[in-house]
Design an enzyme around this catalytic site. Sequence first.
Site, PDB file in Angstrom:
ATOM      1  N   CYS A   1      -1.626   3.398  -6.581  1.00 44.95           N
ATOM      2  CA  CYS A   1      -2.409   2.680  -5.301  1.00 44.95           C
ATOM      3  C   CYS A   1      -2.410   1.158  -5.730  1.00 44.95           C
ATOM      4  CB  CYS A   1      -3.533   3.541  -5.221  1.00 44.95           C
ATOM      5  SG  CYS A   1      -4.847   2.252  -4.237  1.00 44.95           S
TER       6      CYS A   1
ATOM      7  N   CYS B   1       0.832  -1.284   0.057  1.00 44.21           N
ATOM      8  CA  CYS B   1      -0.029  -0.057  -0.300  1.00 44.21           C
ATOM      9  C   CYS B   1       0.808   1.376   0.026  1.00 44.21           C
ATOM     10  CB  CYS B   1      -0.745  -0.015   1.184  1.00 44.21           C
ATOM     11  SG  CYS B   1      -2.005   1.389   1.451  1.00 44.21           S
TER      12      CYS B   1
END
Length: 259
Positions: free
Chosen positions: A183, A70
Amino acid sequence: MTIGIFDSGMGGLTVLSEAIRRIPMEDYYFVADTLHVPYGTKSKEEVHGYILDTVHDMMKHDIDALVIACNTATSIAVETLREEYPNLPIIGMEPAVKPAVEMNHSTGRRVLVFATPLTLSLPKYYALVSRVDDSGIVDSLPMEKLVPFCESMKYDTDEVKEYFLEQLAPFDLEDYGIIVLGCTHYPYFKPLLREILPSHIDIVDGSTGTVRRLAALLHRYGMARGKGSGKVVFHNTNEDKIYNERMKDALTYLQHNQL
């Protein structure tokens, strides 16, 4: 050996898919923090606490290495985690801005980075762009709806397509050569993006580079034994068995589409 992979939700499965492909004979423990997804619209302080709590619980499962799959979580907590667990190899992520800029040098076109609002607001992101973008060719676009779309397994609906077209409308795409998916949730939308974008635009993300660094670190520590079974254990912080099954389906989708 068990490699722990952590994300706020299904996004990190894009990294898991790449890890299984490149490092198949290890075991994996994948954790999604579904209690708090999405991270990208919350405060830095809130997310920092969520990450530390989740990784603390992961350590009870005897993981030998950790991938923070992440970009937002890496920006916020990777240094703290390395201080707390100095003997644990920890790999973080950052948007693939550097390779995108290097790839675009010969084309004269610009780079557009898709990321969460929180990632784009953090000093770590601005430091990255400042370090690699000498020519000022990088633009950034917050895409806050993509994580909820992904978590709902909406990868190519009309609603998603309309959102992309709406967000991209202010940009002259002829000026751009690369879009960076900043992302881990965003690679799910690659097939749709390839339909929408002009053919000259490449799409890059950080999964391949992250797994390469993981493999190199495991070799450096003498941990790459390849004696696992390739088993994957899924867990989510809501302890939702249905969500675990959805993650298995999402991983199958990624592998089938080679994302």
